[in-house]
Design a protein around this motif. Structure first.
Motif, PDB file in Angstrom:
ATOM      1  N   SER A 134      33.882   0.298  13.908  1.00  0.00           N
ATOM      2  CA  SER A 134      33.812  -0.357  15.213  1.00  0.00           C
ATOM      3  C   SER A 134      33.962  -1.870  15.057  1.00  0.00           C
ATOM      4  N   ASP A 135      34.199  -2.532  16.182  1.00  0.00           N
ATOM      5  CA  ASP A 135      34.252  -3.995  16.163  1.00  0.00           C
ATOM      6  C   ASP A 135      32.921  -4.576  15.692  1.00  0.00           C
ATOM      7  N   LEU A 136      31.825  -3.906  16.064  1.00  0.00           N
ATOM      8  CA  LEU A 136      30.503  -4.374  15.645  1.00  0.00           C
ATOM      9  C   LEU A 136      30.338  -4.284  14.134  1.00  0.00           C
ATOM     10  N   ASP A 137      30.898  -3.232  13.525  1.00  0.00           N
ATOM     11  CA  ASP A 137      30.850  -3.109  12.066  1.00  0.00           C
ATOM     12  C   ASP A 137      31.532  -4.309  11.409  1.00  0.00           C
ATOM     13  N   LEU A 138      32.672  -4.697  11.949  1.00  0.00           N
ATOM     14  CA  LEU A 138      33.413  -5.819  11.370  1.00  0.00           C
ATOM     15  C   LEU A 138      32.639  -7.123  11.532  1.00  0.00           C
ATOM     16  N   ARG A 139      32.019  -7.318  12.695  1.00  0.00           N
ATOM     17  CA  ARG A 139      31.206  -8.516  12.899  1.00  0.00           C
ATOM     18  C   ARG A 139      29.979  -8.504  11.989  1.00  0.00           C
ATOM     19  N   SER A 140      29.358  -7.342  11.859  1.00  0.00           N
ATOM     20  CA  SER A 140      28.151  -7.235  11.026  1.00  0.00           C
ATOM     21  C   SER A 140      28.458  -7.511   9.559  1.00  0.00           C
ATOM     22  N   TYR A 141      29.668  -7.192   9.140  1.00  0.00           N
ATOM     23  CA  TYR A 141      30.051  -7.362   7.738  1.00  0.00           C
ATOM     24  C   TYR A 141      29.876  -8.807   7.266  1.00  0.00           C
ATOM     25  N   THR A 142      30.045  -9.752   8.175  1.00  0.00           N
ATOM     26  CA  THR A 142      29.942 -11.166   7.805  1.00  0.00           C
ATOM     27  C   THR A 142      28.492 -11.648   7.742  1.00  0.00           C
ATOM     28  N   HIS A 143      27.535 -10.788   8.075  1.00  0.00           N
ATOM     29  CA  HIS A 143      26.125 -11.197   8.166  1.00  0.00           C
ATOM     30  C   HIS A 143      25.264 -10.495   7.116  1.00  0.00           C
ATOM     31  N   TRP A 144      25.795 -10.289   5.921  1.00  0.00           N
ATOM     32  CA  TRP A 144      25.066  -9.546   4.884  1.00  0.00           C
ATOM     33  C   TRP A 144      23.663 -10.113   4.656  1.00  0.00           C
ATOM     34  N   TYR A 145      23.548 -11.408   4.467  1.00  0.00           N
ATOM     35  CA  TYR A 145      22.248 -12.000   4.116  1.00  0.00           C
ATOM     36  C   TYR A 145      21.332 -12.128   5.332  1.00  0.00           C
ATOM     37  N   ASP A 146      21.906 -12.234   6.522  1.00  0.00           N
ATOM     38  CA  ASP A 146      21.067 -12.183   7.718  1.00  0.00           C
ATOM     39  C   ASP A 146      20.396 -10.810   7.830  1.00  0.00           C
ATOM     40  N   TYR A 147      21.161  -9.765   7.528  1.00  0.00           N
ATOM     41  CA  TYR A 147      20.578  -8.419   7.530  1.00  0.00           C
ATOM     42  C   TYR A 147      19.525  -8.282   6.427  1.00  0.00           C
ATOM     43  N   SER A 148      19.775  -8.885   5.279  1.00  0.00           N
ATOM     44  CA  SER A 148      18.800  -8.828   4.191  1.00  0.00           C
ATOM     45  C   SER A 148      17.484  -9.472   4.609  1.00  0.00           C
ATOM     46  N   ARG A 149      17.564 -10.649   5.239  1.00  0.00           N
ATOM     47  CA  ARG A 149      16.345 -11.324   5.685  1.00  0.00           C
ATOM     48  C   ARG A 149      15.623 -10.515   6.758  1.00  0.00           C
ATOM     49  N   ALA A 150      16.389  -9.932   7.682  1.00  0.00           N
ATOM     50  CA  ALA A 150      15.779  -9.115   8.732  1.00  0.00           C
ATOM     51  C   ALA A 150      15.108  -7.892   8.134  1.00  0.00           C
ATOM     52  N   ARG A 151      15.761  -7.247   7.170  1.00  0.00           N
ATOM     53  CA  ARG A 151      15.165  -6.086   6.488  1.00  0.00           C
ATOM     54  C   ARG A 151      13.871  -6.473   5.794  1.00  0.00           C
ATOM     55  N   ASP A 152      13.883  -7.605   5.077  1.00  0.00           N
ATOM     56  CA  ASP A 152      12.702  -8.017   4.322  1.00  0.00           C
ATOM     57  C   ASP A 152      11.511  -8.260   5.244  1.00  0.00           C
ATOM     58  N   GLU A 153      11.746  -8.914   6.377  1.00  0.00           N
ATOM     59  CA  GLU A 153      10.633  -9.156   7.308  1.00  0.00           C
ATOM     60  C   GLU A 153      10.164  -7.856   7.945  1.00  0.00           C
ATOM     61  N   MET A 154      11.092  -6.979   8.241  1.00  0.00           N
ATOM     62  CA  MET A 154      10.729  -5.680   8.802  1.00  0.00           C
ATOM     63  C   MET A 154       9.823  -4.913   7.844  1.00  0.00           C
ATOM     64  N   PHE A 155      10.166  -4.936   6.549  1.00  0.00           N
ATOM     65  CA  PHE A 155       9.325  -4.267   5.561  1.00  0.00           C
ATOM     66  C   PHE A 155       7.936  -4.912   5.493  1.00  0.00           C
ATOM     67  N   ARG A 156       7.895  -6.256   5.513  1.00  0.00           N
ATOM     68  CA  ARG A 156       6.608  -6.947   5.392  1.00  0.00           C
ATOM     69  C   ARG A 156       5.660  -6.587   6.529  1.00  0.00           C
ATOM     70  N   THR A 157       6.199  -6.398   7.720  1.00  0.00           N
ATOM     71  CA  THR A 157       5.332  -6.212   8.879  1.00  0.00           C
ATOM     72  C   THR A 157       5.131  -4.753   9.279  1.00  0.00           C
ATOM     73  N   THR A 158       6.003  -3.856   8.853  1.00  0.00           N
ATOM     74  CA  THR A 158       5.905  -2.465   9.331  1.00  0.00           C
ATOM     75  C   THR A 158       5.759  -1.448   8.209  1.00  0.00           C
ATOM     76  N   ASP A 159       5.650  -1.898   6.961  1.00  0.00           N
ATOM     77  CA  ASP A 159       5.392  -0.980   5.838  1.00  0.00           C
ATOM     78  C   ASP A 159       3.882  -0.805   5.728  1.00  0.00           C
TER      79      ASP A 159
END
Length: 255
Positions: free
Chosen positions: A166-191
């Motif tokens: 999808s177009d969203l997949d292509l846009r998301s591809y450029t945000h690898w480290y933004d996703y990494s930071r979001a994942r890390d905070e999600m783990f810190r608060t919801t694990d």
């Protein structure tokens, strides 16, 4: 992993999943499985591997579309609540309420304050879910940037897979480290102790599927039910019936 080894192990695990299914039906257990992860990490293939030999009446896959205007006005997690399992159900979320902590946050579909509100609320909501008797399992599928690039290029070049891109997949591809930071905070608060995250490496899709299914089975306290001594009954006699020449359209038989 060689295909022969993978298929042999998957066949064995499918038998265990059917045994778990029958226990869930008889015991009234409630199982909720959440799959999140990187784009191309293999959520769809993982869910297909889990569900291909079990009953869709017991194993239900939930993949919600974009929210309506009315749903946007509700408490964020509200639209997911009706899909939670009842007695005798296994519900698998192909992406879940954690969209707010991931794609919505990274791609600007919600505000930072909305994300913070969600991250504060999610552990308490999940505590209530678990306290109601639901076995809640949360899986994050992780793939390397190199493997993600390979899989996206494969989707571009394979006409069987182009629908996955999808177009969203292509846009998301450029945000690898933004996703990494979001994942890390999600783990810190919801694990949490009542609803921990489980991370599966899926660069090797076959190994990843086997590992997750094994973990899922180990996390549910099912016991195989006694096998039934089943025999086919006798079929009724024709009693003069003769098969007519069918006049309805017959499909071609090229094979």
């Amino acid at each position: 992993m060689r295909a022969k080894v993978y298929l042999r192990e998957l066949r064995r695990l499918h038998g265990e999943l059917v045994a778990m299914q029958e226990w869930v039906k008889s015991s009234g257990a409630k199982i909720c499985v959440v799959f999140e992860g990187r784009d191309t990490a293999g959520k769809g293939g993982m869910i297909k591997a889990i569900t291909e030999r079990v009953s869709p009446r017991v194993f239900r896959v939930v993949a919600l579309p974009a929210p309506t205007e009315r749903e946007r006005s509700q408490m964020y997690i509200q639209r997911y609540i009706p899909h939670l399992p009842g007695a005798g159900d296994v519900v698998i979320f192909d992406r879940s309420w954690y969209n707010r902590a991931g794609v919505e946050r990274v791609m600007g579909f919600c505000t930072e304050e909305q994300t913070r509100q969600f991250l504060r609320a999610a552990p308490d909501v999940e505590r209530a879910i678990v306290d109601s008797g639901v076995i809640l399992l949360k899986y994050w599928l992780e793939v390397s940037p190199e493997e993600q690039t390979r899989r996206l290029r494969n989707r571009i070049n394979d006409p069987r897979k182009v629908w996955k891109l999808s177009d969203l997949d292509l846009r998301s591809y450029t945000h690898w480290y933004d996703y990494s930071r979001a994942r890390d905070e999600m783990f810190r608060t919801t694990d949490t102790s009542w609803a921990p995250w489980h991370v599966a490496q899926t660069n090797d899709k076959k190994r990843g599927r086997l590992n997750v299914i094994t973990h899922l089975l180990d996390s549910v306290p099912y016991k195989p039910l006694p096998s039934r001594d089943t025999k086919l009954p006798k079929r009724q006699q024709a009693d003069g019936y003769r098969e007519p020449a069918l006049t309805v359209d017959q499909i071609p038989t090229p094979f």
